[in-house]
Each structure stands twice: as structure tokens, then as C-alpha cells.
Design an enzyme around this catalytic site. Structure first.
Site, PDB file in Angstrom:
ATOM      1  N   GLU A   5       0.860  -1.188   0.000  1.00 17.74           N
ATOM      2  CA  GLU A   5       0.000   0.000   0.000  1.00 17.74           C
ATOM      3  C   GLU A   5       0.890   1.229   0.000  1.00 17.74           C
ATOM      4  O   GLU A   5       2.075   1.138   0.320  1.00 17.74           O
ATOM      5  CB  GLU A   5      -0.909  -0.020   1.227  1.00 17.74           C
ATOM      6  CG  GLU A   5      -0.164  -0.206   2.538  1.00 17.74           C
ATOM      7  CD  GLU A   5      -1.098  -0.594   3.684  1.00 17.74           C
ATOM      8  OE1 GLU A   5      -1.955   0.226   4.012  1.00 17.74           O
ATOM      9  OE2 GLU A   5      -0.939  -1.698   4.236  1.00 17.74           O
TER      10      GLU A   5
ATOM     11  N   LYS B 249       2.742   4.540   1.167  1.00 19.20           N
ATOM     12  CA  LYS B 249       3.144   5.063   2.472  1.00 19.20           C
ATOM     13  C   LYS B 249       2.820   6.554   2.463  1.00 19.20           C
ATOM     14  O   LYS B 249       3.430   7.337   1.734  1.00 19.20           O
ATOM     15  CB  LYS B 249       4.632   4.845   2.701  1.00 19.20           C
ATOM     16  CG  LYS B 249       5.074   5.277   4.084  1.00 19.20           C
ATOM     17  CD  LYS B 249       6.473   4.766   4.387  1.00 19.20           C
ATOM     18  CE  LYS B 249       6.839   5.002   5.837  1.00 19.20           C
ATOM     19  NZ  LYS B 249       6.933   6.425   6.184  1.00 19.20           N
TER      20      LYS B 249
ATOM     21  N   ASP C 279       2.613  10.241   3.638  1.00 20.49           N
ATOM     22  CA  ASP C 279       3.513  11.078   4.412  1.00 20.49           C
ATOM     23  C   ASP C 279       2.688  11.981   5.319  1.00 20.49           C
ATOM     24  O   ASP C 279       2.444  13.147   5.032  1.00 20.49           O
ATOM     25  CB  ASP C 279       4.370  11.908   3.452  1.00 20.49           C
ATOM     26  CG  ASP C 279       5.636  12.385   4.118  1.00 20.49           C
ATOM     27  OD1 ASP C 279       5.903  11.961   5.261  1.00 20.49           O
ATOM     28  OD2 ASP C 279       6.350  13.187   3.495  1.00 20.49           O
TER      29      ASP C 279
ATOM     30  N   TYR D 202      -4.936   2.119   8.007  1.00 19.55           N
ATOM     31  CA  TYR D 202      -4.167   1.053   7.351  1.00 19.55           C
ATOM     32  C   TYR D 202      -3.970  -0.184   8.207  1.00 19.55           C
ATOM     33  O   TYR D 202      -3.389  -1.160   7.760  1.00 19.55           O
ATOM     34  CB  TYR D 202      -2.815   1.550   6.836  1.00 19.55           C
ATOM     35  CG  TYR D 202      -1.961   2.329   7.816  1.00 19.55           C
ATOM     36  CD1 TYR D 202      -1.435   1.738   8.949  1.00 19.55           C
ATOM     37  CD2 TYR D 202      -1.666   3.672   7.569  1.00 19.55           C
ATOM     38  CE1 TYR D 202      -0.645   2.453   9.828  1.00 19.55           C
ATOM     39  CE2 TYR D 202      -0.875   4.400   8.439  1.00 19.55           C
ATOM     40  CZ  TYR D 202      -0.365   3.788   9.583  1.00 19.55           C
ATOM     41  OH  TYR D 202       0.404   4.498  10.442  1.00 19.55           O
TER      42      TYR D 202
ATOM     43  N   LYS E 217      11.111   3.171  -0.088  1.00 19.61           N
ATOM     44  CA  LYS E 217      10.935   4.606  -0.272  1.00 19.61           C
ATOM     45  C   LYS E 217      11.175   5.029  -1.715  1.00 19.61           C
ATOM     46  O   LYS E 217      11.932   4.403  -2.441  1.00 19.61           O
ATOM     47  CB  LYS E 217      11.921   5.360   0.639  1.00 19.61           C
ATOM     48  CG  LYS E 217      11.731   5.098   2.119  1.00 19.61           C
ATOM     49  CD  LYS E 217      10.485   5.729   2.686  1.00 19.61           C
ATOM     50  CE  LYS E 217      10.640   7.200   2.960  1.00 19.61           C
ATOM     51  NZ  LYS E 217      11.321   7.536   4.203  1.00 19.61           N
TER      52      LYS E 217
ATOM     53  N   CYS F 175      47.105  22.277 -16.346  1.00 15.31           N
ATOM     54  CA  CYS F 175      46.045  21.468 -16.946  1.00 15.31           C
ATOM     55  C   CYS F 175      46.293  19.986 -16.647  1.00 15.31           C
ATOM     56  O   CYS F 175      47.394  19.481 -16.885  1.00 15.31           O
ATOM     57  CB  CYS F 175      46.003  21.709 -18.442  1.00 15.31           C
ATOM     58  SG  CYS F 175      44.867  20.592 -19.288  1.00 15.31           S
TER      59      CYS F 175
ATOM     60  N   CYS G 237      47.036  18.274 -20.403  1.00 17.21           N
ATOM     61  CA  CYS G 237      48.205  18.569 -21.239  1.00 17.21           C
ATOM     62  C   CYS G 237      49.359  19.151 -20.441  1.00 17.21           C
ATOM     63  O   CYS G 237      50.467  19.268 -20.946  1.00 17.21           O
ATOM     64  CB  CYS G 237      47.833  19.498 -22.385  1.00 17.21           C
ATOM     65  SG  CYS G 237      47.510  21.177 -21.836  1.00 17.21           S
TER      66      CYS G 237
ATOM     67  N   CYS H  52      42.423  26.254 -19.597  1.00 19.10           N
ATOM     68  CA  CYS H  52      43.615  25.796 -20.296  1.00 19.10           C
ATOM     69  C   CYS H  52      43.578  26.454 -21.668  1.00 19.10           C
ATOM     70  O   CYS H  52      42.586  26.325 -22.391  1.00 19.10           O
ATOM     71  CB  CYS H  52      43.588  24.270 -20.434  1.00 19.10           C
ATOM     72  SG  CYS H  52      44.813  23.651 -21.592  1.00 19.10           S
TER      73      CYS H  52
ATOM     74  N   CYS I 252      45.623  20.926 -26.587  1.00 21.40           N
ATOM     75  CA  CYS I 252      45.302  20.069 -25.444  1.00 21.40           C
ATOM     76  C   CYS I 252      44.343  18.965 -25.900  1.00 21.40           C
ATOM     77  O   CYS I 252      43.323  19.231 -26.537  1.00 21.40           O
ATOM     78  CB  CYS I 252      44.660  20.912 -24.348  1.00 21.40           C
ATOM     79  SG  CYS I 252      44.106  19.943 -22.944  1.00 21.40           S
TER      80      CYS I 252
HETATM   81  S1  IVH Z   1       1.938   0.204   8.537  1.00 26.75           S
HETATM   82  C1  IVH Z   1       1.865  -4.003   9.843  1.00 26.75           C
HETATM   83  N1  IVH Z   1       1.043   1.462   6.453  1.00 26.75           N
HETATM   84  O1  IVH Z   1       4.868   5.037   8.306  1.00 26.75           O
HETATM   85  C2  IVH Z   1       2.133  -2.787   9.062  1.00 26.75           C
HETATM   86  N2  IVH Z   1       2.386   2.673   8.005  1.00 26.75           N
HETATM   87  O2  IVH Z   1       7.692   4.737   9.196  1.00 26.75           O
HETATM   88  C3  IVH Z   1       0.963  -2.271   8.371  1.00 26.75           C
HETATM   89  N3  IVH Z   1       2.698   5.005   7.370  1.00 26.75           N
HETATM   90  O3  IVH Z   1       4.379   4.916  11.749  1.00 26.75           O
HETATM   91  C4  IVH Z   1       1.145  -1.066   7.630  1.00 26.75           C
HETATM   92  N4  IVH Z   1       1.522   4.947   5.548  1.00 26.75           N
HETATM   93  O4  IVH Z   1       3.010   6.623  10.317  1.00 26.75           O
HETATM   94  C5  IVH Z   1       1.763   1.546   7.578  1.00 26.75           C
HETATM   95  N5  IVH Z   1       0.173   2.432   4.577  1.00 26.75           N
HETATM   96  C6  IVH Z   1       0.875   2.523   5.697  1.00 26.75           C
HETATM   97  C7  IVH Z   1       1.482   3.722   6.096  1.00 26.75           C
HETATM   98  C8  IVH Z   1       2.246   3.752   7.245  1.00 26.75           C
HETATM   99  C9  IVH Z   1       2.242   5.708   6.337  1.00 26.75           C
HETATM  100  C10 IVH Z   1       3.584   5.569   8.383  1.00 26.75           C
HETATM  101  C11 IVH Z   1       3.122   5.353   9.768  1.00 26.75           C
HETATM  102  C12 IVH Z   1       4.236   4.607  10.428  1.00 26.75           C
HETATM  103  C13 IVH Z   1       5.398   5.046   9.597  1.00 26.75           C
HETATM  104  C14 IVH Z   1       6.585   4.134   9.660  1.00 26.75           C
END
Ligand code: IVH
Length: 669
Positions: free
Chosen positions: A114, A116, A118, A223, A308, A402, A405, A420, A425
Site C-alpha cells: 500500500e 506510504k 507522508d 491502514y 521509499k 592542466c 596537457c 587551459c 590540449c
Molecule cells: S503500517 C503491519 N502502512 O509510516 C504494518 N504505516 O515509518 C501495516 N505510514 O508509523 C502497515 N503509511 O506513520 C503503515 N500504509 C501505511 C502507512 C504507514 C504511512 C507511516 C506510519 C508509520 C510510519 C513508519
């Protein structure tokens, strides 16, 4: 790196990371980017893995979030809120799977992936379906009670949806985890106050006054379902969470690493069009029983990794600083780096622009630096981590001659660039490099004058040896970057080119000698020399000692070779190539492995009826002889075709045996 060096490096890295955390979290000052800080942490955790005896409890890699803030009620987490270990490459992904296979031999591995997000992690506890507590991660075991603030977020249900699962009712206590974030479009309004949407989400949730959170359009994506509702797989958690009334992002079940990489690529493609910021993907072992069994190391579960996206900045070390000479003689100082991945590709060089920039940065050889690949420009050194110095770094004095040369460099009064001015050269005469890589030389496919010009102009190469340490990223940035793009030249072509360069590292001696552009040493002469000396070492000895040792080559050739070798910079060209790992093989027809014409020399004059001169030369070589172009006393045969030149007369005078086409064919058959 030795063990002692690793220990010192670990200590330095910890110090630097703590320093930047302090600047950021306490003094509200950010001196290096998140990406650069991540890169340092990554190096630290890799060293700690390699030398576990140096891993201490206070290491920044062991930290999860911050300590809980004063002013909020503390919440003890029933199940700790852990972090996820970051990985940045295909290789690290493969290493992870191998590690899992060792830990759980024979287990069938399925993953769930899934995005990640931010944002800011929170946990929600429902009692009898009503939201009771919402908390931050805090120290991982104790967080801050931010329920009031979370209640302002519309996408967090205050009451769980009636049990649609067909299960026998929900348990009294139910815990869900996910990410609070702000959509990118909403973030724009706050971008002057916060560096990124994640800081904004965190800042809004950790406000004692919930009116602040209320004014900010925050969202929540779930999640993870902590409570056991009979789910066997992580993917089922997503399903259940949706039914309970949470927004989730549809992930993907992956059967193997290539599925994971496909998902990763899909997210890279979608990244910009997603409403929220995503900084990678999370890949988790889908089987929950196995996930639990794999356990936790430090503060991260073994069964999950964050793959990442490649950040635009990274930290690495400077191995050397070299000067490159451009087409107009402009000298560019270039940092030769410990190869590092930035923006998705590996680079080995970064420009230092000019002498003033080196002074401004205060950079030394051996320094840890932050390198940046911003957009499509050539990577540059953006900063020096002086805290990480060991005392072994070497300062760099800008040479005044240089590097190619040897003539004096000059800096015109109104310029910042040294130049140079020698029109002869080699570095300015690109023909040398064109010739070097050409078909009869190193034969590097796909590397023609156009790309060589770009590489030189960008200060990435000025001698043949420079070619052999180029990484994909060095080439990509230059062909797309400054001075206009080479159309259609993407990552694939750059990869093809680097592999063509690597493949050419094994080269036949005759081709090697030809590639050096020694006057009068053309393809044929190079072959004769190669057959006579067989190794570069023997050739160098003969060529470097005295003229007579080459005398049987003909006066002009031997003079030219001797003259070439009398210049130190020329010998250095060969030595530098050998240092880059060039392997020089005996010529195709080394002495000792050929037939009756072994060592016999042939000159052809006039045109032959049945084959071209080039083909005839090839046949001579195949049967062990040497084709030459001018007649001397030492010539064994002059082959006479139609309309012979003055060579015939010369041969007669010198008493050289002349033969016709038919005789020639009988001989070489
Ligand atoms: S955890 C068993 N899923 O990333 C694991 N974390 O660096 C299940 N985060 O503390 C999934 N998106 O704040 C999971 N889809 C995602 C996430 C996620 C962002 C963050 C979360 C966690 C940090 C770890």
C-alpha cells in the site's frame, strides 16, 4: 572500512543526527533536508547491522517519534506503535526477502503493498463502537491523548458502522491505526508556515487548543486493524476497516518481489496525481500469523519494510576531487563520490562548479557531503557535513596546470573559471576520445561524438579513463540537463551505455594500441605491434626504453611511438586505464598459435581482383602474417595487383620478393 573506523563513524553519525534533530525540533531550524537526514540514518542503521556490537539503546535508529508533550494526557498503548525500516533499492528488497526466507524456511511468502502516506500516525480506540481515545505515537509505548483534536476530522468515524461483517458482534474495545494528513491542495495555504504537509498535520494535531485543528482540513486514512476480528491476512484488515466506516487506500496483494516492484512503479507514476503526499510504499508479509512469528527487531517489525521513493538528496563521501577540461578549456572541479542513489539512479560524480565554490563549501577530500539532483540538472554538492570529519580529510588546492596537457592554467581577471589555453590540449580536441571509443578501438556501442561532447562539456570526462567510472545517473542528468536534451535518451539508454562501457573493459591489445591515437599507429601497425609484444607491459618497456628496440618497425613509426612515450601524460593515460580495471588481452593472432606464415610481412600494391585490400589484410593476419603498408628491406612479400604504385619499383631495388594475386592466394590458403 575497519571495525575501529566503523565504530568512530557510528559515533560521528549519531552525534550529527542528534544535532540536526535538536535544531529541528527544539530550535525550529532546519539546516539539512529530511532526505539528507534520512540518508545519514540509513547509513547508521546499515553500519549497526554490520557491527551489532556498536548498537546502543540511545541510537537515533532506535527512536520512535518523540517523547510525549507536556500538557497532554498520556496514553499507554496496548500494542506498541512501531516504526518501519526504510529501504531504497531493489537489492535491499531482495535482501529482505532472503532474510525472511532464512527466518521462516519453507513458508510461502505473500505480501500486501500500500502507499506510504507522508502524514502523522495515530491510533484510535473505540469502546462499544464509540470513539473513546485517539493518541499519537509518542515514544511508541506512551503517546499523547489528542482525542479532542482528532474529533474535528470528518473522516474519522465517531461511531463505528453497525456490524455488517456477519460476525458475532464487535468486541467492546476495538483499535484502528492510520495516518492523519492534509491534501496537497489544502497545504498550499499553509506552506509559508510549514515545510511539508506532514509537519502541518503533526503540528495541527499536537495543539492543545482544538480550535486550531478544527480550522484545518485534515483527513484520515486507516491502514491497520489492531484488534483480532478473525482476520488472517493484512489485506483482510483493509476490507474490514472499510466496512467499519474508515477510508482506506486500496492496496495490492503481491505474490513475489516483481509484483512489489510493479506496485512501486505504479505508485511512482501516480505519485503526482494523488491528492496526498506519498513517500514510498509499505510492503508487509500478508499472513498475519507469520507476521507475528517473525517478531520485532529494535523498534521495527521484521515482516514489513517501507520501500521509499528515491529522494533528491543523499549523503555520501568524496573519494577524490578531479579537474575536468571542457571544450573551451574551461576547468571544472568534480567530486568523485562513493556511488550513491539519488533521485532513483546511482551517481558517482557531482560538480563543484569552480574554485570559489570549493572555498565557499570548504570541502575536503574524504568529507561526507550532501549531493543533490534537482530536476534534470547535473548533480551538485549542496553541503558539507563538517561534524562528521575524522581529521583524515585532505584539503584541496586548486592545481595551476592542466590535468590533461600540463600547460599553465589562467584565470582571466573578470572570470571565476580557470582555463587551459593550449589549443593542442587533448581534452579540447575531442577527436582523441571519439577515436578511442570508435569501432576499431574500444568499440563502445552507443557512444558517439554527440554524447562524448556532452560528457566533456558537463565536466564529467576529459580522459579515456574517466569513462570507466561513470554510473547511470551521471549520464542521465547530463543528457537531459544543461545544454538541451538528447531526445529519446532516457534511463534505458543510459543503462545500455554504462553496460557497453563496462563490456569494453576487456580489450584486445591491438585495439588498445590503436585507440591511443599514436601517430602512424593505425589498425595494421597496432596489430603488428600487438603480435610482436603480446602484452602491454612488454610493449611499454620496449617503447619507453630506447628507440632501437622498435627499429624494425620502420623509422617513422618507431620515432612516433618513442616520442609519444616520452611524455609523462601519455604514459599516465595507459596507467589510469589500467587502474580502472581495463583488461588487455593478447591480440587475436598472438605468436605461437598460427601457421606457416608466422611473422612474415606482406605489402600489397595495386588492386586485387577478387578481394578488397582490407579483406586481404585480414587473411594475412589469420594465417599468422603481418600486413604492412610500406615496403622496406624487411618486407617478405610484395603482392602486386593491377596498376601497382612506386612500391613495386622500391621492392625491386631492395630485392624484396614480389608475388602475384594467384601466388598470394596459394600462400595464404
Ligand atoms: S503500517 C503491519 N502502512 O509510516 C504494518 N504505516 O515509518 C501495516 N505510514 O508509523 C502497515 N503509511 O506513520 C503503515 N500504509 C501505511 C502507512 C504507514 C504511512 C507511516 C506510519 C508509520 C510510519 C513508519
Amino acid at each position: 572500512m575497519t571495525r575501529i573506523e566503523a565504530k568512530k563513524r557510528i559515533a560521528k553519525l549519531k552525534e550529527a543526527i542528534n544535532h540536526h534533530r535538536y535544531l529541528y525540533h527544539v530550535l525550529d531550524r532546519q539546516e539539512i533536508s529530511d532526505a539528507a537526514l534520512d540518508s545519514l540514518k540509513h547509513e547508521l542503521s546499515q553500519l549497526e547491522r554490520q557491527y551489532p556490537e556498536f548498537l546502543t539503546k540511545d541510537s537515533p535508529t532506535q527512536r520512535v517519534g518523540g517523547e510525549p508533550l507536556e500538557g497532554f494526557k498520556k496514553v499507554q498503548h496496548g500494542v506498541p506503535m512501531l516504526s518501519i525500516e526504510d529501504i531504497f533499492s531493489k537489492q535491499e528488497l531482495a535482501d529482505w526477502e532472503n532474510y525472511l526466507k532464512r527466518l521462516a524456511p519453507g513458508a510461502s511468502l505473500e505480501y500486501f503493498c500500500e502507499p506510504k502516506i507522508d502524514g502523522f500516525a495515530i491510533t484510535l480506540v473505540y469502546q462499544d463502537s464509540i470513539l473513546k481515545t485517539g493518541a499519537t505515537r509518542g515514544s511508541g509505548t506512551v503517546g499523547e491523548d489528542v482525542t479532542q483534536n482528532l474529533k474535528t476530522i470528518e473522516s474519522i468515524p465517531l461511531r463505528l458502522r453497525p456490524d455488517l461483517l456477519g460476525r458475532s458482534g464487535l468486541p467492546n474495545i476495538l483499535e484502528v491505526r492510520g495516518e492523519v494528513y492534509m491534501e496537497k491542495k489544502d497545504f498550499e495555504k499553509f506552506s509559508s508556515e510549514y515545510a511539508n504537509p506532514r509537519n502541518l498535520a503533526a503540528g495541527s494535531i499536537r495543539q492543545l487548543d482544538s480550535r486550531v485543528a478544527n480550522q484545518r482540513p485534515l483527513k484520515f486514512l486507516a491502514y491497520s486493524l489492531i484488534t483480532d476480528l478473525g482476520q488472517k491476512k493484512h489485506s483482510e484488515e483493509h476490507q474490514i476497516l472499510k466496512e467499519l466506516g474508515f477510508k482506506t487506500y486500496p492496496g495490492k496483494e503481491c505474490q513475489n518481489l516483481s509484483d512489489i516492484l510493479d506496485f512501486w512503479r505504479e505508485m511512482v507514476r501516480k505519485r503526482d496525481s494523488l491528492p496526498f503526499q506519498v513517500d514510498g510504499i509499505v510492503a508487509v508479509v500478508n499472513n498475519n500469523v507469520l507476521f507475528q512469528k517473525l517478531g520485532v527487531v529494535g523498534k521495527s517489525p521484521r515482516g514489513v519494510r517501507a520501500l521509499k521513493f528515491s529522494p533528491k538528496q543523499a549523503s555520501t563521501q568524496i573519494k577524490d576531487i578531479k579537474l575536468q577540461v571542457g571544450r573551451t578549456g574551461a576547468i571544472t572541479p568534480v567530486a568523485v563520490l562513493e556511488p550513491v542513489t539519488v533521485g532513483g539512479v546511482t551517481i558517482s560524480r557531482a560538480t563543484l562548479h569552480n574554485e570559489d565554490e570549493i572555498k565557499r563549501l570548504g570541502v575536503k577530500i574524504g568529507d561526507t557531503v550532501i549531493v543533490e539532483r534537482a530536476g534534470d540538472v547535473i548533480p551538485a554538492v549542496a553541503g558539507v557535513m563538517k561534524d562528521l570529519r575524522t581529521g583524515k580529510e585532505r584539503g584541496f588546492t586548486f592545481p595551476k596546470i592542466c590535468p590533461v596537457c600540463g600547460s599553465d592554467l589562467k584565470k582571466p581577471a573578470d572570470e571565476v573559471v580557470w582555463r587551459c589555453f593550449n589549443p593542442n590540449c587533448q581534452a579540447q580536441k575531442r577527436e582523441f576520445l571519439y577515436h578511442f571509443v570508435s569501432k576499431k578501438g574500444f568499440d563502445i556501442k552507443g557512444l558517439g561524438p554527440k554524447i562524448i561532447d556532452k560528457l566533456c562539456d558537463a565536466g564529467l570526462i576529459s580522459t579515456p579513463a574517466d569513462l570507466f567510472s561513470l554510473e547511470i545517473g551521471d549520464i542521465i542528468s547530463l543528457v537531459r540537463g544543461k545544454g538541451g536534451a538528447l531526445r529519446g535518451f532516457g534511463q534505458k539508454s543510459a543503462a545500455n551505455l554504462t553496460s557497453a562501457i563496462k563490456n569494453s573493459k576487456k580489450v584486445l591489445l591491438n585495439r588498445f594500441l590503436y585507440a591511443l591515437s599514436i601517430r602512424h599507429v593505425g589498425e595494421e601497425t597496432a596489430m603488428v605491434l600487438a603480435q610482436r609484444f603480446n602484452t602491454i607491459k612488454k610493449f611499454k618497456e620496449a617503447a619507453g626504453q630506447k628507440l632501437e628496440s622498435l627499429s624494425d618497425m620502420g623509422v617513422e613509426v618507431s620515432k612516433s611511438i618513442y616520442g609519444w612515450f616520452s611524455h609523462k601524460k601519455n604514459v599516465k593515460i595507459i596507467d589510469d586505464l589500467l587502474k580502472e580495471g581495463i583488461r588487455i588481452l593478447p591480440p587475436e593472432n598472438a605468436p605461437g598459435n598460427q601457421g606457416k606464415l608466422s611473422g612474415k610481412t606482406f605489402v600489397i600494391t595495386g588492386s586485387l581482383n577478387s578481394i578488397t585490400r582490407v579483406e586481404a589484410h585480414k587473411k594475412i593476419r589469420l594465417s599468422g602474417g603481418h600486413p604492412l603498408t610500406s615496403v622496406s628491406k624487411k618486407t617478405d612479400f610484395l603482392v602486386v595487383g593491377a596498376n601497382p604504385s612506386s612500391k613495386l619499383e622500391k621492392a625491386r631495388k631492395l630485392g624484396v620478393k614480389t608475388i602475384g594475386e594467384k601466388e598470394f592466394f596459394n600462400l595464404i590458403k
